[in-house]
Enzyme design. Sequence first.
Site, PDB file in Angstrom:
ATOM      1  N   ARG A 181       0.816  -1.207   0.000  1.00 45.22           N
ATOM      2  CA  ARG A 181       0.000   0.000   0.000  1.00 45.22           C
ATOM      3  C   ARG A 181       0.859   1.271   0.000  1.00 45.22           C
ATOM      4  NH1 ARG A 181      -2.329  -3.762  -1.123  1.00 45.22           N
ATOM      5  NH2 ARG A 181      -4.263  -4.590  -0.287  1.00 45.22           N
ATOM      6  N   SER A 230     -11.268   0.048   2.946  1.00 42.01           N
ATOM      7  CA  SER A 230     -10.541  -0.377   4.153  1.00 42.01           C
ATOM      8  C   SER A 230      -9.951   0.835   4.856  1.00 42.01           C
ATOM      9  CB  SER A 230      -9.421  -1.352   3.781  1.00 42.01           C
ATOM     10  OG  SER A 230      -9.946  -2.544   3.245  1.00 42.01           O
ATOM     11  N   GLU A 300      -5.050   3.381   6.225  1.00 43.92           N
ATOM     12  CA  GLU A 300      -4.994   3.169   4.780  1.00 43.92           C
ATOM     13  C   GLU A 300      -5.704   4.302   4.065  1.00 43.92           C
ATOM     14  OE1 GLU A 300      -6.363  -0.199   1.540  1.00 43.92           O
ATOM     15  OE2 GLU A 300      -5.363  -0.829   3.388  1.00 43.92           O
TER      16      GLU A 300
END
Length: 320
Positions: A181, A230, A300
Site C-alpha cells: 500500500r 478499508s 490506509e
Amino acid sequence: MSFPDLLEGLGREAFDCVRGRLLPNQPLGPVTWLRVGGPAQLLFQPADEADLAAFMKVLPEDVPVLPVGLGSNLLIRDGGVPGVVVRLTGKGFGHLEPVGETRLRVGAAVPDKRLAQAALQAKLSGFAFYAGIPGGVGGALRMNAGAHGAETRERMVELNAVDRSGTVIRLSNADMDYAYRHSGQPGDLIFTSAVFEGVPGEAEAIQSEMEAVTAHREKAQPIREKTGGSTFKNPAENSAWKVIDAAGCRGLAVGDAQMSEMHCNFMINRGEASALDLETLGETVRARVLENSGVRLEWEIKRLGLFEAGKSVEPFLGRG
C-alpha cells in the site's frame, strides 16, 4: 470556511493558456465517497495531459499541489485544502486501449472495475482483483492497490506522470519503489496514464474469478454505504478487522461516524458525520486496539487538508 481567491492572488492572466476548469473554493465533500470535507482553495480539472503540464509550468513552486482520484480512499478534513487540488476526469484521462497482445494503456481516471472488465474482453488474466477495488487507476498506482493476494505492482509496466515543473516523465515499475500500500514517488507527482500487462487466459475462467471477487465484496463489505474502503492497513501476519473486532470496536460510533457492523475495518458515514467525527472514530479505534493487543494500526485511508480552527485529533488520542 473559505480561502482567499488563489487566482486573484496569482494573477488570472497567467493561466490564460489553461483549457481545463479552474474552480475557486470548490467543495470537495461531493467528490469523495465519505461525502465530508471542506473546500479546495482552487480545484483544477485539466482537459488532458498537455493541459496539466501547461498549468504546472506557470504555477508558482511555493503553491501546494494535491492530486486526487475518484475519492474512494480519501478523507478531506473540514477546514479544506489550501493551494491547488488537481482532479483528473474521465473526459481527458479515461482512455483505455490495447497495446500489443498482452498490454493495456489506461488513463488515470479509469475506474479499477472498468480495467478489470477491459482485461476480460481482451482475455487477459491477472486483473480480476480490480473488480473488487472501489477506486481509480491513478489511486491504484499511487498506493499499490491490491486485494485477494494480488497488487498493482504485479501488473504495471510503466506510467506517465507530470511533475511539479510541468515536465511529462515516464517511470518504470522499478522506479516506483512499491511496497505494501505504498509507492516511493513524491506526493505532488501526478500520474496520468499507465501500461499494464496481463497473461493470456480463457474468458470463462477470468469471468468466473471476477464474479467470485464481486460476490465476496457484496457479501462482506458495506458497499451501499458512504465509506472509504478499508480504513486501516493489515498489520504484519494479521488482519486489521480481527484486531479491531477483538478490541470491541465493531459498530463503534462517534456521532454519525461508525465502524461497520458488516466489516469492522470499514468506516461509514451514516448521514451527517463530519470529517472530524470520522477521524476521531479512527483514532479511537487505533487507541483501543493498541491498548488491547499492542498493535499499532496504520491508516490506509488518506487524511488530507486542515482541521477547522480550534479543532484537531491527536494520533491514538494522545496515547503514544
